[in-house]
Scaffold this motif. Structure first.
Motif, PDB file in Angstrom:
ATOM      1  N   ALA A   1      33.823  35.590  38.248  1.00 13.10           N
ATOM      2  CA  ALA A   1      34.644  34.435  38.641  1.00 13.10           C
ATOM      3  C   ALA A   1      35.136  34.688  40.067  1.00 13.10           C
ATOM      4  O   ALA A   1      34.376  35.076  40.944  1.00 13.10           O
ATOM      5  N   ASN A   2      36.415  34.503  40.323  1.00 13.20           N
ATOM      6  CA  ASN A   2      36.995  34.802  41.628  1.00 13.20           C
ATOM      7  C   ASN A   2      37.353  36.294  41.636  1.00 13.20           C
ATOM      8  O   ASN A   2      38.178  36.734  40.862  1.00 13.20           O
ATOM      9  N   GLY A   3      36.739  37.044  42.511  1.00 10.35           N
ATOM     10  CA  GLY A   3      36.948  38.493  42.509  1.00 10.35           C
ATOM     11  C   GLY A   3      38.000  38.965  43.477  1.00 10.35           C
ATOM     12  O   GLY A   3      37.875  40.066  44.010  1.00 10.35           O
ATOM     13  N   ASN A   4      39.024  38.149  43.746  1.00  5.30           N
ATOM     14  CA  ASN A   4      40.013  38.532  44.748  1.00  5.30           C
ATOM     15  C   ASN A   4      40.945  39.611  44.200  1.00  5.30           C
ATOM     16  O   ASN A   4      41.793  39.350  43.354  1.00  5.30           O
ATOM     17  N   SER A   5      40.743  40.826  44.709  1.00 10.47           N
ATOM     18  CA  SER A   5      41.490  41.984  44.226  1.00 10.47           C
ATOM     19  C   SER A   5      41.618  42.974  45.375  1.00 10.47           C
ATOM     20  O   SER A   5      41.534  42.582  46.533  1.00 10.47           O
ATOM     21  N   GLY A   6      41.833  44.236  45.051  1.00  4.49           N
ATOM     22  CA  GLY A   6      41.926  45.233  46.095  1.00  4.49           C
ATOM     23  C   GLY A   6      42.355  46.577  45.541  1.00  4.49           C
ATOM     24  O   GLY A   6      42.789  46.685  44.390  1.00  4.49           O
ATOM     25  N   VAL A   7      42.205  47.604  46.388  1.00  5.61           N
ATOM     26  CA  VAL A   7      42.633  48.952  46.047  1.00  5.61           C
ATOM     27  C   VAL A   7      43.693  49.366  47.058  1.00  5.61           C
ATOM     28  O   VAL A   7      43.415  49.465  48.251  1.00  5.61           O
ATOM     29  N   PHE A   8      44.909  49.595  46.584  1.00  3.25           N
ATOM     30  CA  PHE A   8      46.002  50.045  47.444  1.00  3.25           C
ATOM     31  C   PHE A   8      46.045  51.564  47.476  1.00  3.25           C
ATOM     32  O   PHE A   8      45.696  52.236  46.506  1.00  3.25           O
ATOM     33  N   PHE A   9      46.498  52.105  48.606  1.00  2.83           N
ATOM     34  CA  PHE A   9      46.694  53.544  48.717  1.00  2.83           C
ATOM     35  C   PHE A   9      48.046  53.810  49.370  1.00  2.83           C
ATOM     36  O   PHE A   9      48.600  52.974  50.071  1.00  2.83           O
ATOM     37  N   ARG A  10      48.594  54.999  49.051  1.00  4.50           N
ATOM     38  CA  ARG A  10      49.936  55.389  49.521  1.00  4.50           C
ATOM     39  C   ARG A  10      50.917  54.240  49.300  1.00  4.50           C
ATOM     40  O   ARG A  10      51.679  53.857  50.187  1.00  4.50           O
ATOM     41  N   SER A  11      50.910  53.721  48.089  1.00  4.76           N
ATOM     42  CA  SER A  11      51.683  52.518  47.778  1.00  4.76           C
ATOM     43  C   SER A  11      52.794  52.815  46.781  1.00  4.76           C
ATOM     44  O   SER A  11      52.721  53.748  45.997  1.00  4.76           O
ATOM     45  N   THR A  12      53.825  51.976  46.823  1.00  2.00           N
ATOM     46  CA  THR A  12      54.884  51.986  45.816  1.00  2.00           C
ATOM     47  C   THR A  12      55.104  50.549  45.377  1.00  2.00           C
ATOM     48  O   THR A  12      54.964  49.615  46.169  1.00  2.00           O
ATOM     49  N   VAL A  13      55.453  50.366  44.098  1.00  6.07           N
ATOM     50  CA  VAL A  13      55.585  49.028  43.520  1.00  6.07           C
ATOM     51  C   VAL A  13      56.948  48.872  42.869  1.00  6.07           C
ATOM     52  O   VAL A  13      57.412  49.762  42.158  1.00  6.07           O
ATOM     53  N   GLU A  14      57.581  47.724  43.122  1.00  2.00           N
ATOM     54  CA  GLU A  14      58.811  47.341  42.414  1.00  2.00           C
ATOM     55  C   GLU A  14      58.595  45.936  41.887  1.00  2.00           C
ATOM     56  O   GLU A  14      58.456  44.989  42.666  1.00  2.00           O
ATOM     57  N   GLY A  15      58.568  45.804  40.566  1.00  2.00           N
ATOM     58  CA  GLY A  15      58.254  44.496  39.971  1.00  2.00           C
ATOM     59  C   GLY A  15      56.821  44.131  40.301  1.00  2.00           C
ATOM     60  O   GLY A  15      55.890  44.794  39.858  1.00  2.00           O
ATOM     61  N   THR A  16      56.643  43.086  41.102  1.00  2.00           N
ATOM     62  CA  THR A  16      55.306  42.756  41.598  1.00  2.00           C
ATOM     63  C   THR A  16      55.292  42.724  43.128  1.00  2.00           C
ATOM     64  O   THR A  16      54.454  42.069  43.742  1.00  2.00           O
ATOM     65  N   LYS A  17      56.215  43.449  43.736  1.00  2.00           N
ATOM     66  CA  LYS A  17      56.235  43.588  45.194  1.00  2.00           C
ATOM     67  C   LYS A  17      55.758  44.995  45.538  1.00  2.00           C
ATOM     68  O   LYS A  17      56.331  45.979  45.066  1.00  2.00           O
ATOM     69  N   ILE A  18      54.712  45.067  46.344  1.00  2.00           N
ATOM     70  CA  ILE A  18      54.102  46.349  46.658  1.00  2.00           C
ATOM     71  C   ILE A  18      54.252  46.659  48.139  1.00  2.00           C
ATOM     72  O   ILE A  18      54.169  45.775  48.987  1.00  2.00           O
ATOM     73  N   SER A  19      54.510  47.928  48.421  1.00  2.00           N
ATOM     74  CA  SER A  19      54.514  48.427  49.791  1.00  2.00           C
ATOM     75  C   SER A  19      53.342  49.389  49.927  1.00  2.00           C
ATOM     76  O   SER A  19      53.151  50.264  49.072  1.00  2.00           O
ATOM     77  N   GLY A  20      52.574  49.233  50.984  1.00  2.00           N
ATOM     78  CA  GLY A  20      51.419  50.101  51.162  1.00  2.00           C
ATOM     79  C   GLY A  20      50.280  49.355  51.812  1.00  2.00           C
ATOM     80  O   GLY A  20      50.472  48.283  52.411  1.00  2.00           O
ATOM     81  N   TRP A  21      49.080  49.913  51.658  1.00  2.00           N
ATOM     82  CA  TRP A  21      47.906  49.381  52.341  1.00  2.00           C
ATOM     83  C   TRP A  21      46.809  49.093  51.343  1.00  2.00           C
ATOM     84  O   TRP A  21      46.519  49.897  50.458  1.00  2.00           O
ATOM     85  N   GLN A  22      46.205  47.927  51.499  1.00  2.00           N
ATOM     86  CA  GLN A  22      45.168  47.476  50.579  1.00  2.00           C
ATOM     87  C   GLN A  22      43.804  47.505  51.256  1.00  2.00           C
ATOM     88  O   GLN A  22      43.646  46.988  52.361  1.00  2.00           O
ATOM     89  N   VAL A  23      42.844  48.118  50.569  1.00  5.14           N
ATOM     90  CA  VAL A  23      41.451  47.940  50.953  1.00  5.14           C
ATOM     91  C   VAL A  23      40.952  46.741  50.156  1.00  5.14           C
ATOM     92  O   VAL A  23      40.932  46.760  48.930  1.00  5.14           O
ATOM     93  N   GLU A  24      40.596  45.704  50.873  1.00 10.18           N
ATOM     94  CA  GLU A  24      40.300  44.407  50.259  1.00 10.18           C
ATOM     95  C   GLU A  24      39.052  44.452  49.381  1.00 10.18           C
ATOM     96  O   GLU A  24      38.033  45.062  49.730  1.00 10.18           O
ATOM     97  N   VAL A  25      39.145  43.818  48.220  1.00  2.00           N
ATOM     98  CA  VAL A  25      38.008  43.520  47.348  1.00  2.00           C
ATOM     99  C   VAL A  25      38.073  42.025  47.109  1.00  2.00           C
ATOM    100  O   VAL A  25      39.005  41.532  46.474  1.00  2.00           O
ATOM    101  N   ALA A  26      37.109  41.300  47.631  1.00  2.00           N
ATOM    102  CA  ALA A  26      37.206  39.837  47.626  1.00  2.00           C
ATOM    103  C   ALA A  26      35.806  39.229  47.579  1.00  2.00           C
ATOM    104  O   ALA A  26      34.800  39.935  47.745  1.00  2.00           O
ATOM    105  N   PRO A  27      35.709  37.919  47.355  1.00  2.00           N
ATOM    106  CA  PRO A  27      34.396  37.268  47.394  1.00  2.00           C
ATOM    107  C   PRO A  27      33.751  37.403  48.773  1.00  2.00           C
ATOM    108  O   PRO A  27      34.411  37.765  49.759  1.00  2.00           O
TER     109      PRO A  27
END
Length: 198
Positions: free
Chosen positions: A81-107
Motif C-alpha cells: 500500500a503506502n509505504g511511508n515509513s522510516g528508520v530513526f537513529f539516536r532518537s528519543t520518543v515522548e508520546g508520539t513526538k520524536i527527537s532524532g534523525w530519520q532515514v526515509e523509507v517512502a514510495p
C-alpha cells in the motif's frame, strides 16, 4: 618507560582487532527489546515485523529499549500500500513526538535513503532524481545505515545514498526506531534487522 609504551601499543592493537558486537534487533517471534509509542499497529507475522496504520491514522513508533550511538545497521523492508515509513537513529520518543534523525523509507520518488530531522531542521539530505530508481517498489529492499561520531552514511540495495558529517548528530545518543507516518493506509514489512556496534 619502554614497558609502558609497549603495553600501550599492545592495547591499541587489541582494541583495533577486537570483533564488533553483532546485535539481532528483531528475533522473528515477538517484540522483545522494543517499545510501542502511539496507537498504530505493530505485530509479527511469518517471522516478519509489520507496521500498519490503525484507526487513529496518526504517527506511530517502535523503538529499541537500548540506546545505540555508533553502529552499522542493516534492515530489509517491503512496502505494501503506502509505504511511508522510516528508520530513526539516536532518537528519543515522548508520546508520539520524536527527537532524532530519520532515514526515509517512502514510495518511489520520495527520497528513500535521505535524512530528515524531525522537529528541527527538516530535510538534511534529499535524494537526487537519478537515485530514485534504486528503490524496488513492492519487493524486498536492503537499507544500511552507518553512524559513527558525526559521520552518517546510508545505502539502499548496496548503492550509496547519503554521506554526511553533522555536529548536532555527533553530540546525540538514543534508540533505533521504526516509524508509521500519519494519514492512514500504510503498511510496511521488515525483517533481518541486524546491528553491529562500532
Amino acid at each position: 618507560m619502554t614497558r609502558f609504551l609497549l603495553m600501550g601499543a599492545v592495547l591499541a592493537v587489541m582494541a583495533f582487532t577486537m570483533p564488533t558486537k553483532k546485535v539481532v534487533l528483531f528475533n522473528g517471534k515477538d517484540l522483545t527489546g522494543w517499545k510501542i509509542y502511539g496507537t498504530e499497529k505493530w505485530y509479527v507475522e511469518n517471522g516478519e515485523l509489520i507496521c500498519e496504520s490503525g484507526p487513529d491514522k496518526q504517527y506511530g513508533y517502535l523503538a529499541t529499549e537500548q540506546f545505540y550511538k555508533n553502529f552499522d545497521l542493516s534492515v530489509q523492508f517491503k512496502q505494501e500500500a503506502n509505504g511511508n515509513s522510516g528508520v530513526f537513529f539516536r532518537s528519543t520518543v515522548e508520546g508520539t513526538k520524536i527527537s532524532g534523525w530519520q532515514v526515509e523509507v517512502a514510495p518511489k520518488d520520495h527520497d528513500t535513503g535521505g535524512i530528515y530531522e524531525s522537529y528541527g531542521r527538516g530535510w538534511l539530505e534529499q535524494i537526487p532524481a537519478e537515485k530514485e530508481t534504486i528503490l524496488k517498489p513492492g519487493e524486498w529492499n536492503t537499507l544500511r545505515i552507518r553512524v559513527e561520531g558525526d559521520h552518517v552514511q546510508t545505502f539502499l540495495n548496496g548503492k550509496a545514498m547519503v554521506d554526511r558529517h553533522d555536529e548536532k548528530i555527533g553530540a546525540a545518543n538514543g534508540s533505533i526506531a521504526l516509524q508509521i507516518h500519519d494519514g492512514g493506509g500504510i503498511k510496511v514489512r521488515w525483517r533481518k534487522l541486524v546491528l553491529k556496534e562500532l
